[in-house]
Design an enzyme around this catalytic site. Structure first.
Site, PDB file in Angstrom:
ATOM      1  N   ARG A  62     -10.075   2.913 -15.474  1.00  0.00           N
ATOM      2  CA  ARG A  62     -10.278   2.506 -14.074  1.00  0.00           C
ATOM      3  C   ARG A  62     -10.508   1.013 -13.960  1.00  0.00           C
ATOM      4  O   ARG A  62      -9.937   0.357 -13.076  1.00  0.00           O
ATOM      5  CB  ARG A  62     -11.461   3.265 -13.451  1.00  0.00           C
ATOM      6  CG  ARG A  62     -11.779   2.837 -11.995  1.00  0.00           C
ATOM      7  CD  ARG A  62     -13.000   3.568 -11.440  1.00  0.00           C
ATOM      8  NE  ARG A  62     -12.781   5.016 -11.386  1.00  0.00           N
ATOM      9  CZ  ARG A  62     -12.094   5.619 -10.410  1.00  0.00           C
ATOM     10  NH1 ARG A  62     -11.520   4.904  -9.462  1.00  0.00           N
ATOM     11  NH2 ARG A  62     -11.953   6.933 -10.415  1.00  0.00           N
ATOM     12  N   ILE A  89     -11.321   5.957  -5.674  1.00  0.00           N
ATOM     13  CA  ILE A  89     -12.652   5.359  -5.610  1.00  0.00           C
ATOM     14  C   ILE A  89     -12.584   3.967  -6.234  1.00  0.00           C
ATOM     15  O   ILE A  89     -11.976   3.787  -7.299  1.00  0.00           O
ATOM     16  CB  ILE A  89     -13.672   6.245  -6.356  1.00  0.00           C
ATOM     17  CG1 ILE A  89     -13.877   7.550  -5.564  1.00  0.00           C
ATOM     18  CG2 ILE A  89     -14.995   5.514  -6.533  1.00  0.00           C
ATOM     19  CD1 ILE A  89     -14.742   8.573  -6.249  1.00  0.00           C
ATOM     20  N   LEU A  90     -13.135   2.977  -5.561  1.00  0.00           N
ATOM     21  CA  LEU A  90     -13.136   1.602  -6.065  1.00  0.00           C
ATOM     22  C   LEU A  90     -14.362   1.413  -6.971  1.00  0.00           C
ATOM     23  O   LEU A  90     -15.493   1.680  -6.561  1.00  0.00           O
ATOM     24  CB  LEU A  90     -13.171   0.622  -4.888  1.00  0.00           C
ATOM     25  CG  LEU A  90     -11.920   0.670  -3.997  1.00  0.00           C
ATOM     26  CD1 LEU A  90     -12.159  -0.061  -2.686  1.00  0.00           C
ATOM     27  CD2 LEU A  90     -10.725   0.064  -4.740  1.00  0.00           C
ATOM     28  N   ASN A 104     -13.659  -0.009   5.124  1.00  0.00           N
ATOM     29  CA  ASN A 104     -12.936   1.262   4.979  1.00  0.00           C
ATOM     30  C   ASN A 104     -12.976   2.025   6.293  1.00  0.00           C
ATOM     31  O   ASN A 104     -13.957   1.942   7.043  1.00  0.00           O
ATOM     32  CB  ASN A 104     -13.598   2.107   3.878  1.00  0.00           C
ATOM     33  CG  ASN A 104     -12.881   3.436   3.653  1.00  0.00           C
ATOM     34  OD1 ASN A 104     -11.671   3.508   3.620  1.00  0.00           O
ATOM     35  ND2 ASN A 104     -13.673   4.494   3.496  1.00  0.00           N
ATOM     36  N   HIS A 106     -12.938   5.863   7.558  1.00  0.00           N
ATOM     37  CA  HIS A 106     -13.156   7.189   6.974  1.00  0.00           C
ATOM     38  C   HIS A 106     -13.138   8.224   8.103  1.00  0.00           C
ATOM     39  O   HIS A 106     -13.793   8.017   9.131  1.00  0.00           O
ATOM     40  CB  HIS A 106     -14.508   7.216   6.236  1.00  0.00           C
ATOM     41  CG  HIS A 106     -14.850   8.537   5.645  1.00  0.00           C
ATOM     42  ND1 HIS A 106     -14.256   9.011   4.490  1.00  0.00           N
ATOM     43  CD2 HIS A 106     -15.719   9.495   6.055  1.00  0.00           C
ATOM     44  CE1 HIS A 106     -14.760  10.202   4.216  1.00  0.00           C
ATOM     45  NE2 HIS A 106     -15.639  10.526   5.159  1.00  0.00           N
ATOM     46  N   SER A 133     -15.099   6.688  11.243  1.00  0.00           N
ATOM     47  CA  SER A 133     -16.055   5.589  11.077  1.00  0.00           C
ATOM     48  C   SER A 133     -15.400   4.424  10.346  1.00  0.00           C
ATOM     49  O   SER A 133     -14.673   4.638   9.373  1.00  0.00           O
ATOM     50  CB  SER A 133     -17.262   6.047  10.231  1.00  0.00           C
ATOM     51  OG  SER A 133     -17.875   7.194  10.789  1.00  0.00           O
ATOM     52  N   ASP A 142     -18.463   5.873   0.477  1.00  0.00           N
ATOM     53  CA  ASP A 142     -18.587   6.086   1.939  1.00  0.00           C
ATOM     54  C   ASP A 142     -20.017   5.891   2.436  1.00  0.00           C
ATOM     55  O   ASP A 142     -20.466   6.588   3.365  1.00  0.00           O
ATOM     56  CB  ASP A 142     -18.100   7.508   2.289  1.00  0.00           C
ATOM     57  CG  ASP A 142     -16.632   7.679   1.960  1.00  0.00           C
ATOM     58  OD1 ASP A 142     -16.236   8.823   1.638  1.00  0.00           O
ATOM     59  OD2 ASP A 142     -15.887   6.681   1.995  1.00  0.00           O
TER      60      ASP A 142
HETATM   61  C1  GRF Z   1      -6.652   8.660   7.734  1.00  0.00           C
HETATM   62  O1  GRF Z   1      -7.137   9.856   8.312  1.00  0.00           O
HETATM   63  C2  GRF Z   1      -7.799   7.908   7.146  1.00  0.00           C
HETATM   64  O2  GRF Z   1      -8.996   7.984   7.884  1.00  0.00           O
HETATM   65  C3  GRF Z   1      -7.977   8.632   5.846  1.00  0.00           C
HETATM   66  O3  GRF Z   1      -6.675   8.960   5.396  1.00  0.00           O
HETATM   67  C4  GRF Z   1      -5.808   8.930   6.497  1.00  0.00           C
HETATM   68  C5  GRF Z   1      -4.848   7.797   6.286  1.00  0.00           C
HETATM   69  O4  GRF Z   1      -3.861   7.895   7.208  1.00  0.00           O
HETATM   70  N1  GRF Z   1      -8.642   7.797   4.897  1.00  0.00           N
HETATM   71  P1  GRF Z   1      -2.707   6.764   7.229  1.00  0.00           P
HETATM   72  O5  GRF Z   1      -2.189   6.642   5.798  1.00  0.00           O
HETATM   73  O6  GRF Z   1      -3.344   5.490   7.706  1.00  0.00           O
HETATM   74  O7  GRF Z   1      -1.719   7.334   8.180  1.00  0.00           O
END
Ligand code: GRF
Length: 201
Positions: A62, A89-90, A104, A106, A133, A142
């Protein structure tokens, strides 16, 4: 304002950013799209010189992958790095390297439902609402300070897919509103403490 986007899949959030820039609604430039999937559709949304992708399995571990990703990111000197559908995961070293510039989006009302399968989990819990969020990235998954949220109702008969669609529809304006705030220079983040005009959020 120079924005880099990390995406692993479709890239609809990336496309929302590109459209807002094209329509003059966001004074910014997407300087690079970075992916852990060489076949990510998100990559096709920008010209080839602005794409970077590599497969983690081509790296020893990683840290090695995150270092290569970090070096490529640093090379385009982004002001903000947006994880939008980035499904890895970063590592802590990567987060530390870009701390304060990492954001991010989420698909849950954090702190609820960190991690994966958020829509199914909200349905399973019988929640009346769900949402998305935008938060700063810290080493814990997250868990960083939330900058903005958008809510949607959970409706009778919802499936994870129908709920995901309703959430995605509010993700795009939420992300754009968050980026406008970030691009304004009014938001700073130091060691997990976020301030708006110098006032702690
Ligand atoms: C979105 O629902 C985002 O919140 C989640 O994965 C999906 C990504 O969608 N992390 P896209 O690739 O931007 O269409």
């Amino acid at each position: 304002v120079r924005i880099a986007v990390l995406a692993s899949g479709r890239g609809s959030n990336l496309q929302a950013i590109l459209d807002a820039i094209a329509h003059g609604q966001l004074q910014a430039d997407v300087v690079g799209v970075f992916s852990d999937r060489v076949d990510a559709a998100a990559l096709q949304r920008v010209p080839a010189p602005r794409r970077w992708a590599a497969s983690p399995r081509d790296f020893a571990d990683r840290v090695a992958f995150d270092t290569a990703l970090g070096d490529a990111l640093a090379a385009c000197t982004p002001d903000w790095i947006i994880c939008a559908g980035y499904m890895r995961i970063l590592g802590a070293a990567f987060v530390a390297r870009f701390e304060g510039r990492l954001v991010n989006i989420h698909p849950s009302l954090l702190p609820l439902y960190k991690g994966l399968n958020t829509h199914a989990r909200a349905l399973e819990a019988g929640d009346a609402e769900h949402g998305a969020s935008v938060h700063f990235v810290v080493p814990e998954l997250d868990a960083g300070t939330v900058l903005a949220q958008a809510r949607v109702p959970i409706l009778p008969g919802d499936s994870p897919e129908s709920l995901a669609q309703r959430v995605l529809a509010v993700e795009h304006p939420l992300l754009l509103a968050s980026l406008a705030l970030l691009a304004s220079g009014r938001i700073t983040e130091q060691g997990g403490q976020v301030q708006l005009d110098g006032h702690p959020l």
